[in-house]
Scaffold this motif. Structure first.
Motif, PDB file in Angstrom:
ATOM      1  N   LEU A 179       0.678  -1.178   0.012  1.00 28.89           N
ATOM      2  CA  LEU A 179       0.152  -0.096   0.258  1.00 28.89           C
ATOM      3  C   LEU A 179       0.817   1.522  -0.258  1.00 28.89           C
ATOM      4  O   LEU A 179       0.494   2.141  -0.766  1.00 28.89           O
ATOM      5  N   THR A 180       2.113   1.095   1.059  1.00 23.98           N
ATOM      6  CA  THR A 180       2.758   2.609   0.812  1.00 23.98           C
ATOM      7  C   THR A 180       3.483   2.672  -0.158  1.00 23.98           C
ATOM      8  O   THR A 180       3.733   3.973  -0.168  1.00 23.98           O
ATOM      9  N   ASN A 181       3.815   1.568  -1.201  1.00 18.48           N
ATOM     10  CA  ASN A 181       4.667   1.888  -2.761  1.00 18.48           C
ATOM     11  C   ASN A 181       3.706   1.985  -3.346  1.00 18.48           C
ATOM     12  O   ASN A 181       3.904   3.257  -4.518  1.00 18.48           O
ATOM     13  N   GLY A 182       2.868   1.451  -2.840  1.00 18.55           N
ATOM     14  CA  GLY A 182       1.466   2.274  -4.026  1.00 18.55           C
ATOM     15  C   GLY A 182       1.039   3.379  -4.592  1.00 18.55           C
ATOM     16  O   GLY A 182       0.848   4.155  -5.478  1.00 18.55           O
ATOM     17  N   LEU A 183       0.474   3.887  -2.993  1.00 15.39           N
ATOM     18  CA  LEU A 183      -0.012   5.361  -2.756  1.00 15.39           C
ATOM     19  C   LEU A 183       1.145   6.418  -3.184  1.00 15.39           C
ATOM     20  O   LEU A 183       0.616   7.673  -3.456  1.00 15.39           O
ATOM     21  N   THR A 184       2.681   5.689  -2.364  1.00 12.17           N
ATOM     22  CA  THR A 184       3.609   6.814  -3.138  1.00 12.17           C
ATOM     23  C   THR A 184       3.716   6.790  -4.713  1.00 12.17           C
ATOM     24  O   THR A 184       3.756   8.097  -4.701  1.00 12.17           O
ATOM     25  N   ALA A 185       4.063   5.703  -5.494  1.00 13.81           N
ATOM     26  CA  ALA A 185       3.564   6.277  -6.466  1.00 13.81           C
ATOM     27  C   ALA A 185       2.334   7.188  -7.486  1.00 13.81           C
ATOM     28  O   ALA A 185       2.937   7.477  -8.361  1.00 13.81           O
ATOM     29  N   ILE A 186       1.484   6.804  -7.137  1.00 16.53           N
ATOM     30  CA  ILE A 186       0.613   7.575  -7.497  1.00 16.53           C
ATOM     31  C   ILE A 186       0.115   8.598  -6.829  1.00 16.53           C
ATOM     32  O   ILE A 186       0.303   9.765  -7.971  1.00 16.53           O
ATOM     33  N   VAL A 187       1.320   9.639  -5.333  1.00 12.31           N
ATOM     34  CA  VAL A 187       0.622  10.644  -5.269  1.00 12.31           C
ATOM     35  C   VAL A 187       1.621  11.465  -6.241  1.00 12.31           C
ATOM     36  O   VAL A 187       1.847  12.480  -7.059  1.00 12.31           O
ATOM     37  N   ALA A 188       3.141  10.575  -5.996  1.00  8.34           N
ATOM     38  CA  ALA A 188       4.459  11.188  -6.767  1.00  8.34           C
ATOM     39  C   ALA A 188       3.979  11.504  -8.895  1.00  8.34           C
ATOM     40  O   ALA A 188       4.183  12.456  -8.693  1.00  8.34           O
ATOM     41  N   HIS A 189       3.311  10.952  -8.923  1.00  7.62           N
ATOM     42  CA  HIS A 189       2.416  11.059 -10.296  1.00  7.62           C
ATOM     43  C   HIS A 189       1.498  11.944 -10.663  1.00  7.62           C
ATOM     44  O   HIS A 189       1.760  13.420 -11.074  1.00  7.62           O
ATOM     45  N   HIS A 190       0.988  12.357  -9.696  1.00  8.91           N
ATOM     46  CA  HIS A 190       0.180  12.816 -10.078  1.00  8.91           C
ATOM     47  C   HIS A 190       0.211  14.761  -9.223  1.00  8.91           C
ATOM     48  O   HIS A 190      -0.402  15.829  -9.851  1.00  8.91           O
ATOM     49  N   TRP A 191       0.856  14.438  -7.968  1.00 11.98           N
ATOM     50  CA  TRP A 191       1.428  15.783  -7.428  1.00 11.98           C
ATOM     51  C   TRP A 191       2.288  16.202  -7.030  1.00 11.98           C
ATOM     52  O   TRP A 191       2.699  14.883  -5.547  1.00 11.98           O
ATOM     53  N   LYS A 192       4.019  16.084  -7.662  1.00 19.41           N
ATOM     54  CA  LYS A 192       4.526  16.495  -7.439  1.00 19.41           C
ATOM     55  C   LYS A 192       4.912  16.808  -5.940  1.00 19.41           C
ATOM     56  O   LYS A 192       4.805  18.085  -5.596  1.00 19.41           O
ATOM     57  N   ASP A 193       6.192  16.167  -5.120  1.00 18.11           N
ATOM     58  CA  ASP A 193       6.329  16.467  -4.064  1.00 18.11           C
ATOM     59  C   ASP A 193       5.675  16.024  -2.305  1.00 18.11           C
ATOM     60  O   ASP A 193       6.196  16.476  -1.814  1.00 18.11           O
TER      61      ASP A 193
ATOM     62  N   GLU B 131       4.064  13.781  -1.697  1.00 17.38           N
ATOM     63  CA  GLU B 131       4.661  12.059  -1.461  1.00 17.38           C
ATOM     64  C   GLU B 131       5.353  11.590  -0.138  1.00 17.38           C
ATOM     65  O   GLU B 131       5.864  11.241   0.133  1.00 17.38           O
ATOM     66  N   SER B 132       6.507  13.589  -0.125  1.00 16.13           N
ATOM     67  CA  SER B 132       7.214  13.240   1.052  1.00 16.13           C
ATOM     68  C   SER B 132       6.514  14.556   1.564  1.00 16.13           C
ATOM     69  O   SER B 132       6.569  15.274   1.440  1.00 16.13           O
ATOM     70  N   CYS B 133       7.613  14.276   3.109  1.00 13.20           N
ATOM     71  CA  CYS B 133       7.888  15.566   3.243  1.00 13.20           C
ATOM     72  C   CYS B 133       8.738  16.071   4.728  1.00 13.20           C
ATOM     73  O   CYS B 133       9.895  14.553   5.030  1.00 13.20           O
ATOM     74  N   ARG B 134       9.845  17.011   3.983  1.00 12.71           N
ATOM     75  CA  ARG B 134      10.990  17.342   5.043  1.00 12.71           C
ATOM     76  C   ARG B 134      12.455  15.995   4.662  1.00 12.71           C
ATOM     77  O   ARG B 134      12.525  15.294   6.110  1.00 12.71           O
ATOM     78  N   GLY B 135      11.751  15.391   2.963  1.00  9.27           N
ATOM     79  CA  GLY B 135      12.599  14.368   2.971  1.00  9.27           C
ATOM     80  C   GLY B 135      12.065  12.932   3.298  1.00  9.27           C
ATOM     81  O   GLY B 135      13.206  12.139   2.514  1.00  9.27           O
ATOM     82  N   ARG B 136      11.115  12.350   4.225  1.00  9.70           N
ATOM     83  CA  ARG B 136      10.893  11.499   4.512  1.00  9.70           C
ATOM     84  C   ARG B 136       9.645  11.113   3.557  1.00  9.70           C
ATOM     85  O   ARG B 136       8.921  12.048   3.245  1.00  9.70           O
ATOM     86  N   VAL B 137       9.186   9.894   3.271  1.00  9.54           N
ATOM     87  CA  VAL B 137       8.178   9.420   2.431  1.00  9.54           C
ATOM     88  C   VAL B 137       6.610   9.677   3.177  1.00  9.54           C
ATOM     89  O   VAL B 137       7.162   8.927   4.920  1.00  9.54           O
ATOM     90  N   LYS B 138       6.495  10.574   2.614  1.00 13.20           N
ATOM     91  CA  LYS B 138       5.201   9.967   4.019  1.00 13.20           C
ATOM     92  C   LYS B 138       4.588   8.579   4.260  1.00 13.20           C
ATOM     93  O   LYS B 138       4.536   7.886   3.490  1.00 13.20           O
ATOM     94  N   SER B 139       3.437   8.514   5.309  1.00 15.79           N
ATOM     95  CA  SER B 139       3.047   6.937   5.633  1.00 15.79           C
ATOM     96  C   SER B 139       2.077   6.264   4.805  1.00 15.79           C
ATOM     97  O   SER B 139       1.636   8.050   4.265  1.00 15.79           O
TER      98      SER B 139
END
Length: 277
Positions: free
Chosen positions: A43-57, A59-67
């Protein structure tokens, strides 16, 4: 050869692969030890890929990938609400909201994310992963609906290729099962062979099975268990038509079509490796 990790987009590719492998594994084994961790990883990898695709940056906060929980909040904030707990993710920020609960299944539309169901799944996985009280002391609190919602993310273009990964895993498991069954059959034949007296074994080994059973060349082969030319064939594999399917008259070992096809696949692979070109 491994992918060049400096290639643009490679991080997205790795996220998609992680999602694919873990989601595929859950389809084969939706219950059992550790499935909660596998679910969270998918789930984390899938959601990260989707969010990064549509809304760049985002997917992370202060250099950490969001939960995963934080990523679901991004989808709620940026996506298009379709119905309660379900959001569209789309490259078009002006995608109109549907005016009815009915959605034409043939309409070209953005992908749906069942945020509410996935949030429920996270609650189920976090409880058991962090040693909190659960309804079931042994089993998983994940449900079929949770796994289905995870699987549906594979419809996103960023996660394309899940079906290919799933088929690879299925073929690998089938090959492993076929090989295990053939090993068991050989063990059974060895046990039977050990029960024969020396005199009976010599008598059987001295029979001309080629003369007795052959109607044309290749009808009888060497048995992999007893080593006699006594494996009487009924057919050949369906891959290269070279591996015999049949039963040994001496030790009773039986090679099935599945086992023959498994051997044939290995032969084809080795031939491809050995080709000079």
């Amino acid at each position: 050869m491994e992918d060049d990790i400096t290639r643009p987009g490679d991080l997205q590719h790795r996220r998609a692969r992680q999602y694919a492998f873990c989601a595929s594994a859950l389809c084969f084994e939706p219950v059992g030890a550790g499935v909660e961790g596998v679910f969270d990883q998918a789930l984390t990898n899938g959601l990260t890929a989707i969010v990064a695709h549509h809304w760049k940056d985002q997917e992370s906060c202060r250099g950490r990938v969001k939960s995963a929980a934080e990523l679901l909040k991004v989808i709620e904030a940026e996506g298009v609400l379709v119905r309660e707990g379900v959001y569209w993710v789309t490259d078009n920020p002006h995608t109109p909201k549907p005016t009815t609960s009915y959605v034409d299944p043939f309409e070209d539309r953005p992908m749906e994310v069942r945020v509410m169901v996935l949030r429920e799944a996270l609650s189920a996985t976090q409880a058991i992963r962090h040693a909190r009280a659960t309804d079931d002391e042994i089993g998983s609190n994940l449900t079929a609906a949770h796994v289905d919602a995870l699987w549906e993310l594979s419809g996103h273009p960023t996660l394309a290729g899940l079906v290919d990964v799933l088929n690879e895993m299925r073929e690998e498991r089938v090959r492993g099962a076929v090989s295990a069954l053939d090993d068991h059959e050989q063990d059974r034949a060895f046990t039977y062979l050990a029960l024969l007296s020396g005199e009976e074994l010599a008598r059987r080994a001295g029979v001309d099975y080629v003369g007795e059973y052959s109607q044309e060349p290749g009808d009888v082969e060497e048995c992999p268990v007893c080593g006699n030319i006594s494996l009487v064939l009924s057919s050949h594999d369906s891959e290269i038509a070279e591996i015999g399917v049949g039963c040994c008259v001496v030790c009773s070992y039986e090679r099935t079509m599945d086992a023959a096809n498994d051997i044939a696949s290995s032969v084809q692979f080795q031939r491809a490796v050995d080709r000079p070109d």
